[in-house]
Design a protein around this motif. Structure first.
Motif, PDB file in Angstrom:
ATOM      1  N   ASP A 201       0.819  -1.213   0.000  1.00 37.59           N
ATOM      2  CA  ASP A 201       0.000   0.000   0.000  1.00 37.59           C
ATOM      3  C   ASP A 201       0.854   1.265   0.000  1.00 37.59           C
ATOM      4  O   ASP A 201       0.386   2.362  -0.334  1.00 37.59           O
ATOM      5  N   TYR A 202       2.124   1.129   0.343  1.00 37.80           N
ATOM      6  CA  TYR A 202       3.053   2.246   0.267  1.00 37.80           C
ATOM      7  C   TYR A 202       3.684   2.328  -1.117  1.00 37.80           C
ATOM      8  O   TYR A 202       3.920   3.413  -1.653  1.00 37.80           O
ATOM      9  N   VAL A 203       3.941   1.155  -1.714  1.00 38.48           N
ATOM     10  CA  VAL A 203       4.617   1.094  -3.016  1.00 38.48           C
ATOM     11  C   VAL A 203       3.672   1.449  -4.161  1.00 38.48           C
ATOM     12  O   VAL A 203       4.083   2.062  -5.150  1.00 38.48           O
ATOM     13  N   ALA A 204       2.390   1.079  -4.029  1.00 38.42           N
ATOM     14  CA  ALA A 204       1.435   1.293  -5.124  1.00 38.42           C
ATOM     15  C   ALA A 204       1.393   2.734  -5.615  1.00 38.42           C
ATOM     16  O   ALA A 204       1.432   2.981  -6.828  1.00 38.42           O
ATOM     17  N   PRO A 205       1.298   3.741  -4.732  1.00 39.01           N
ATOM     18  CA  PRO A 205       1.295   5.127  -5.229  1.00 39.01           C
ATOM     19  C   PRO A 205       2.597   5.494  -5.943  1.00 39.01           C
ATOM     20  O   PRO A 205       2.587   6.344  -6.848  1.00 39.01           O
ATOM     21  N   MET A 206       3.699   4.892  -5.529  1.00 37.46           N
ATOM     22  CA  MET A 206       4.975   5.140  -6.215  1.00 37.46           C
ATOM     23  C   MET A 206       4.896   4.684  -7.665  1.00 37.46           C
ATOM     24  O   MET A 206       5.345   5.371  -8.577  1.00 37.46           O
ATOM     25  N   LYS A 207       4.326   3.500  -7.867  1.00 34.80           N
ATOM     26  CA  LYS A 207       4.176   2.987  -9.228  1.00 34.80           C
ATOM     27  C   LYS A 207       3.312   3.919 -10.068  1.00 34.80           C
ATOM     28  O   LYS A 207       3.637   4.233 -11.217  1.00 34.80           O
ATOM     29  N   GLU A 208       2.210   4.389  -9.496  1.00 33.13           N
ATOM     30  CA  GLU A 208       1.281   5.235 -10.226  1.00 33.13           C
ATOM     31  C   GLU A 208       1.888   6.591 -10.574  1.00 33.13           C
ATOM     32  O   GLU A 208       1.484   7.237 -11.549  1.00 33.13           O
ATOM     33  N   HIS A 210       4.753   7.136 -11.754  1.00 31.57           N
ATOM     34  CA  HIS A 210       5.593   7.014 -12.939  1.00 31.57           C
ATOM     35  C   HIS A 210       4.696   6.666 -14.129  1.00 31.57           C
ATOM     36  O   HIS A 210       3.997   5.647 -14.110  1.00 31.57           O
ATOM     37  N   PRO A 211       4.656   7.501 -15.169  1.00 30.23           N
ATOM     38  CA  PRO A 211       3.758   7.259 -16.292  1.00 30.23           C
ATOM     39  C   PRO A 211       3.860   5.861 -16.896  1.00 30.23           C
ATOM     40  O   PRO A 211       2.862   5.340 -17.397  1.00 30.23           O
ATOM     41  N   ILE A 212       5.023   5.248 -16.840  1.00 28.47           N
ATOM     42  CA  ILE A 212       5.148   3.882 -17.360  1.00 28.47           C
ATOM     43  C   ILE A 212       4.338   2.890 -16.524  1.00 28.47           C
ATOM     44  O   ILE A 212       3.962   1.818 -17.001  1.00 28.47           O
ATOM     45  N   GLY A 213       4.019   3.258 -15.274  1.00 27.38           N
ATOM     46  CA  GLY A 213       3.126   2.457 -14.452  1.00 27.38           C
ATOM     47  C   GLY A 213       3.787   1.358 -13.648  1.00 27.38           C
ATOM     48  O   GLY A 213       3.115   0.424 -13.192  1.00 27.38           O
ATOM     49  N   ARG A 214       5.077   1.439 -13.445  1.00 28.87           N
ATOM     50  CA  ARG A 214       5.787   0.447 -12.636  1.00 28.87           C
ATOM     51  C   ARG A 214       7.046   1.090 -12.058  1.00 28.87           C
ATOM     52  O   ARG A 214       7.418   2.208 -12.421  1.00 28.87           O
ATOM     53  N   LEU A 215       7.697   0.368 -11.161  1.00 24.72           N
ATOM     54  CA  LEU A 215       8.990   0.800 -10.656  1.00 24.72           C
ATOM     55  C   LEU A 215      10.081   0.398 -11.639  1.00 24.72           C
ATOM     56  O   LEU A 215       9.914  -0.518 -12.441  1.00 24.72           O
ATOM     57  N   GLY A 216      11.194   1.081 -11.563  1.00 22.71           N
ATOM     58  CA  GLY A 216      12.337   0.703 -12.379  1.00 22.71           C
ATOM     59  C   GLY A 216      13.107  -0.435 -11.745  1.00 22.71           C
ATOM     60  O   GLY A 216      12.968  -0.732 -10.555  1.00 22.71           O
TER      61      GLY A 216
END
Length: 250
Positions: A201-208, A210-216
């Motif tokens: 639940d902390y990581v999900a907003p990070m993914k959102e 980034h326009p690519i929709g995921r973490l690097g």
């Protein structure tokens, strides 16, 4: 492709994350490596594995914020391989805090490692690059999207990464005529060991974000670092290369 064949490269903060991925990629590309970290066990594991695969690797346990340790790290490349061709100034800490919760000690710690440590390793690398028989080299500093744009909960880490951006630009101008290129990468949120341990639940907003929709991935940042380190980037200096899935393009 052996893009770093025979080159002497120093990677700080190499035991985990982006530093480890960079050291692994550099080894595959033919570099002779000095790897550094304060994590002795992680460093030993990396050195053993890369050496077992045929790479020339020297590990140096040390704190980049210490003058003596920073000298020792760069000196190991000169002593072992005769020169320094590449420095990846990656070592850093990543505290998350707002300015109300942050303490002066928090500020001093992140500035010591991320700021002073980058200054020291760059300083001694530039000195070595100037004094070797064939002067020149490539320095890649690790900045961040936090070193190019404002973010919440980055009251100490973000300013330290603006230091990385500033060092890059100033050193690039200062030493271009002597054959030393200085660039930086500015990663977005990368799926390092520390990030993978965070609650979803902390990581999900990070993914959102980034326009690519995921973490690097650490390997994706390492690929950008390799380009800047290699002769393929021979006309690139003073650049801050975002590796951020479009974060800064918003």
């Amino acid at each position: 492709m052996n893009r770093l064949e025979g080159k002497s490269a120093v990677v700080t903060g190499a035991a985990k994350g982006i530093g480890r991925a960079t050291a692994e990629l550099f080894a595959r590309e033919g570099a002779r490596l000095v790897v550094n970290d304060v994590d002795e066990a992680g460093l030993e594991d990396l050195e053993g594995r890369l050496s077992g695969e045929g790479a020339e690797v020297v590990s140096v346990v040390g704190d980049v914020s210490s003058v003596e340790d920073a000298k020792k790290i760069i000196g190991a490349a000169v002593e072992s391989f005769g020169r320094v061709d590449v420095l990846v100034a990656n070592a850093g800490v990543i505290p998350l805090n707002n300015i109300v919760d942050a303490t002066p000690e928090d500020w001093d710690h992140v500035m010591a490692v991320d700021g002073r440590g980058m200054f020291l390793t760059c300083k001694f690398a530039v000195e070595a690059m100037l004094n070797q028989e064939d002067p020149g080299g490539s320095i890649i500093c690790l900045s961040s999207i936090s070193g190019m744009a404002g973010q919440a909960e980055q009251s100490t880490y973000g300013p330290a990464k603006f230091v990385a951006t500033g060092i890059t630009k100033h050193l690039a101008v200062e030493w271009a005529a002597r054959g030393i290129r200085v660039n930086a990468v500015a990663p977005g949120t990368i799926a390092t060991e520390a990030v993978r341990d965070l609650p979803e639940d902390y990581v999900a907003p990070m993914k959102e974000a980034h326009p690519i929709g995921r973490l690097g991935e650490p390997s994706e940042v390492a690929n950008a670092i390799l380009f800047l380190a290699s002769d393929e980037a021979s006309f690139v200096t003073g650049a801050i290369l975002p590796v951020d899935g479009g974060y800064l393009a918003r």
